[in-house]
Enzyme design. Structure first.
Site, mmCIF file in Angstrom:
data_model
loop_
_atom_site.group_PDB
_atom_site.id
_atom_site.type_symbol
_atom_site.label_atom_id
_atom_site.label_comp_id
_atom_site.label_asym_id
_atom_site.label_seq_id
_atom_site.Cartn_x
_atom_site.Cartn_y
_atom_site.Cartn_z
ATOM 1 N N ARG A 31 0.823 -1.217 0.000
ATOM 2 C CA ARG A 31 0.000 0.000 0.000
ATOM 3 C C ARG A 31 0.860 1.272 0.000
ATOM 4 N NH1 ARG A 31 -5.267 -1.704 3.640
ATOM 5 N NH2 ARG A 31 -6.484 -2.244 1.819
ATOM 6 N N LYS B 214 -18.863 -16.454 3.045
ATOM 7 C CA LYS B 214 -20.265 -16.161 3.334
ATOM 8 C C LYS B 214 -21.025 -15.619 2.145
ATOM 9 C CE LYS B 214 -19.688 -15.107 8.167
ATOM 10 N NZ LYS B 214 -19.001 -13.980 8.741
ATOM 11 N N GLY C 139 -9.663 -8.736 -0.131
ATOM 12 C CA GLY C 139 -8.428 -9.019 0.596
ATOM 13 C C GLY C 139 -8.002 -10.471 0.485
ATOM 14 N N GLY D 266 -12.983 -4.195 0.806
ATOM 15 C CA GLY D 266 -14.358 -3.738 1.025
ATOM 16 C C GLY D 266 -14.764 -2.677 0.016
HETATM 17 P P1 AMP Z 1 -14.505 -13.957 2.270
HETATM 18 O O1 AMP Z 1 -13.800 -13.083 3.267
HETATM 19 O O2 AMP Z 1 -15.989 -14.066 2.488
HETATM 20 O O3 AMP Z 1 -14.132 -13.632 0.837
HETATM 21 O O4 AMP Z 1 -13.996 -15.436 2.580
HETATM 22 C C1 AMP Z 1 -12.678 -15.860 2.408
HETATM 23 C C2 AMP Z 1 -12.508 -17.141 3.167
HETATM 24 O O5 AMP Z 1 -13.422 -18.076 2.654
HETATM 25 C C3 AMP Z 1 -11.158 -17.797 3.037
HETATM 26 O O6 AMP Z 1 -10.496 -17.671 4.268
HETATM 27 C C4 AMP Z 1 -11.479 -19.254 2.731
HETATM 28 O O7 AMP Z 1 -10.779 -20.174 3.537
HETATM 29 C C5 AMP Z 1 -12.950 -19.335 3.033
HETATM 30 N N1 AMP Z 1 -13.632 -20.383 2.275
HETATM 31 C C6 AMP Z 1 -13.565 -20.638 0.975
HETATM 32 N N2 AMP Z 1 -14.279 -21.737 0.653
HETATM 33 C C7 AMP Z 1 -14.826 -22.192 1.793
HETATM 34 C C8 AMP Z 1 -15.667 -23.300 2.120
HETATM 35 N N3 AMP Z 1 -16.075 -24.154 1.186
HETATM 36 N N4 AMP Z 1 -16.027 -23.463 3.416
HETATM 37 C C9 AMP Z 1 -15.612 -22.601 4.352
HETATM 38 N N5 AMP Z 1 -14.826 -21.537 4.113
HETATM 39 C C10 AMP Z 1 -14.428 -21.341 2.850
#
Ligand code: AMP
Length: 392
Positions: free
Chosen positions: A34, A194, A350, A374
């Site tokens: 950054r 999520k 991120g 974000g």
């Molecule tokens: P996000 O911050 O919502 O983009 O989520 C990123 C995180 O999603 C990473 O740390 C991954 O380990 C997790 N992730 C990806 N696929 C899965 C899955 N099938 N089940 C649980 N966590 C996951």
């Protein structure tokens, strides 16, 4: 929107909001990305003989001076990168800042202490904004990673001083706009844990995209809404009906929304004893889906190779664990290959950036890797971002 080139900065004190929210290891900067990204704007101002006053936040000190969140290590790293002195104020609007700012000469640089040491920053306090603004004559916004926040330095100061977008902010807007006004076909590949955090981007992209590929944990809520067995995979129970609506809307709008047709599943994603590749899109027994498997990868790659614009946000699986990183790795490889063949690829989030780095890819393989997780998500949701709007 005014740009930095529109401002007459020579001999003037220019306040620049940067995003120096970098990871620290003890008193050293662990990753200076950054800071490096902020250099073009800083150099352009110095070349045009401005006196440059930099400000940023770091971490979440919650309105108090917390020494471990001091920006001093950033001033030291910045000084190394520029090969010149960077003065450092021990406070943001106190005696140290005011004294150093008032004595600052053209061609000199000053960095103020962490803005969030003062509650007025996150509280968007008008008095705090006025005190910051009083130290400069012009304002340049370059903190893309924070443009979705209505904080004093983001919206208050540009409401007081003549203001313009810096070069990093301009670059982010230019590339991310390609995701909203794309060369077709536009493919959006979404993953991550999520569904909830990705609903607004899916909804906006249902209006724009030709193809949407879904991977990661969020896929299981969509699959469950179709009545599929998902075992113990992560499911956002509150959003099952939203998931149904998303799939319905995709059909109505003829958006090719694709879900995984096979998975890598495990009994425990932290300490796996059993790892299976499923034969179809259902998860047997009480296993947990942790990555997309071969059929899905092949299907997704075919679409990626046809796209002219690719938006990528979120990993396809639990990439932090080697056993579950293959889907994410192969999708990244395909996006790089498609970019090499002329597609524009825009990567945000991120975790996607960590996946690129942890899996050993170079950011140069993509057209644009956003510095704001974000903020890039909000931009692609089609929302007006306060820190950009105020410059218009
Ligand atoms: P996000 O911050 O919502 O983009 O989520 C990123 C995180 O999603 C990473 O740390 C991954 O380990 C997790 N992730 C990806 N696929 C899965 C899955 N099938 N089940 C649980 N966590 C996951």
């Amino acid at each position: 929107m005014k740009k930095i080139a529109d401002l007459d900065v020579e001999g003037k004190k220019v306040l620049v909001r940067c995003d120096f929210n970098v990871p620290l290891k003890g008193a050293a900067v662990q990753d200076d990305t950054r800071i490096v990204e902020a250099l073009p704007t800083i150099k352009a101002l110095l070349e045009r003989r401005a006196a440059v006053i930099l400000m940023s936040h770091l971490g979440r000190p919650d309105g108090k001076a917390v020494p471990e969140y001091s920006l001093r290590p950033v001033s030291e790293r910045l000084s190394q990168l520029l090969g010149r002195e960077v003065k450092f104020a021990e406070d943001t609007i106190g005696d140290s800042a005011k004294k150093l700012a008032s004595g600052l000469k053209p061609g000199e640089i000053l960095l103020l202490e962490n803005l969030r040491f003062n509650p007025g920053e996150e509280g968007n306090d008008p008095g705090f904004a006025r005190s910051l603004a009083s130290m400069g004559e012009l304002f340049v916004q370059d903190a893309f990673g924070t443009v979705h926040r209505k904080h004093a330095s983001m919206v208050g100061v540009p409401g007081i001083l003549p203001s313009a977008a810096g070069l990093l902010l301009q670059k982010e807007i230019e590339y991310l706009s390609k995701g909203l006004n794309p060369e077709r076909p536009l493919l959006v590949c979404l993953g991550g844990a999520k569904l909830e955090t990705k609903i607004p981007i899916i909804e906006n992209m249902l209006e724009k995209a030709d193809t949407i590929l879904i991977g990661g944990g969020m896929a299981y809520t969509l699959l469950k809404s179709q009545g599929k067995k998902v075992g113990r995979s992560i499911v956002d129970e509150n959003n099952i009906s939203t998931a149904e609506n998303i799939l319905k809307k995709a059909r109505e709008k003829s958006v090719d929304l694709q879900l995984p047709s096979d998975h890598i599943a495990t009994d425990d994603f932290k300490d796996p004893k059993k790892i299976e590749q499923t034969g179809d899109d259902e998860i047997p027994g009480d296993l947990i889906g942790v990555d997309i498997a071969a059929k899905t990868v092949d299907k997704y790659i075919k679409s990626i190779m046809k796209a002219k614009t690719i938006v990528l946000n979120g990993p396809m699986g639990v990439f932090e664990k080697d056993e579950f990183a293959s889907g994410t790795r192969r999708i990244l490889e395909a996006v790089i290959e498609s970019t090499r063949k002329g597609a524009s690829s825009i990567v945000g989030g991120g975790d996607t950036v960590s996946a690129i780095e942890n899996l050993g890819f170079s950011k140069d393989g993509f057209s644009h890797v956003s510095t704001g997780g974000g903020a890039s998500l909000k931009f692609l949701e089609g929302k007006a971002l306060p820190g950009i709007k105020v410059l218009g």
